[in-house]
Design an enzyme around this catalytic site. Structure first.
Site, PDB file in Angstrom:
ATOM      1  N   HIS A   1      52.234 -47.445  58.419  1.00  0.00           N
ATOM      2  CA  HIS A   1      51.134 -47.338  58.026  1.00  0.00           C
ATOM      3  C   HIS A   1      50.142 -47.396  59.036  1.00  0.00           C
ATOM      4  CE1 HIS A   1      48.376 -47.448  54.485  1.00  0.00           C
ATOM      5  NE2 HIS A   1      47.860 -48.409  55.006  1.00  0.00           N
ATOM      6  N   TRP A   2      50.220 -47.915  60.014  1.00  0.00           N
ATOM      7  CA  TRP A   2      48.888 -47.863  60.993  1.00  0.00           C
ATOM      8  C   TRP A   2      49.235 -47.166  62.222  1.00  0.00           C
ATOM      9  CZ3 TRP A   2      51.549 -52.308  58.926  1.00  0.00           C
ATOM     10  CH2 TRP A   2      50.653 -53.068  58.008  1.00  0.00           C
TER      11      TRP A   2
END
Length: 110
Positions: A89-90
């Protein structure tokens, strides 16, 4: 059980648990249940975006599936999608150098 560096199980559990309690998402037809758009996104307005748009998404994102970015890519006229392999996600943290290069190149050329 083996933990992946890019999506540790404990983080995944915390994020998905928190995501389940929010009612401020809109699930778009054709996307899996795990691919919400925030309610403030009006899908019918996406084709009206008139600026070049860069989408960067982690292929292994377990918070927002990459199909969401495919939906955005299909509906924003001058958009480009970069799908990063072995990325959760990052993206801006997990692949900082590549992320920064992509953004700098996009800004320089648009």
């Amino acid at each position: 059980m083996v933990e992946c560096l890019y999506a540790p199980q404990r983080v995944l559990h915390e994020v998905t648990t928190q995501a389940d309690v929010h009612d401020d998402v809109l699930y778009v037809n054709g996307l899996p249940k795990g691919a919400p758009l925030p309610r403030w996104v009006k899908p019918e307005l996406l084709p009206a975006i008139q600026v070049p748009t860069l989408l960067i998404h982690g292929r292994d994102d377990r918070v927002v599936s990459f199909e969401t970015s495919l939906y955005l890519l299909a509906n924003i006229p001058d958009s480009r999608l970069v799908l990063l392999n072995r990325c959760g996600h990052w993206a801006m943290i997990e692949h900082a150098d590549e992320f920064n290069r992509l953004v700098a190149d996009f800004i320089a050329n648009n």
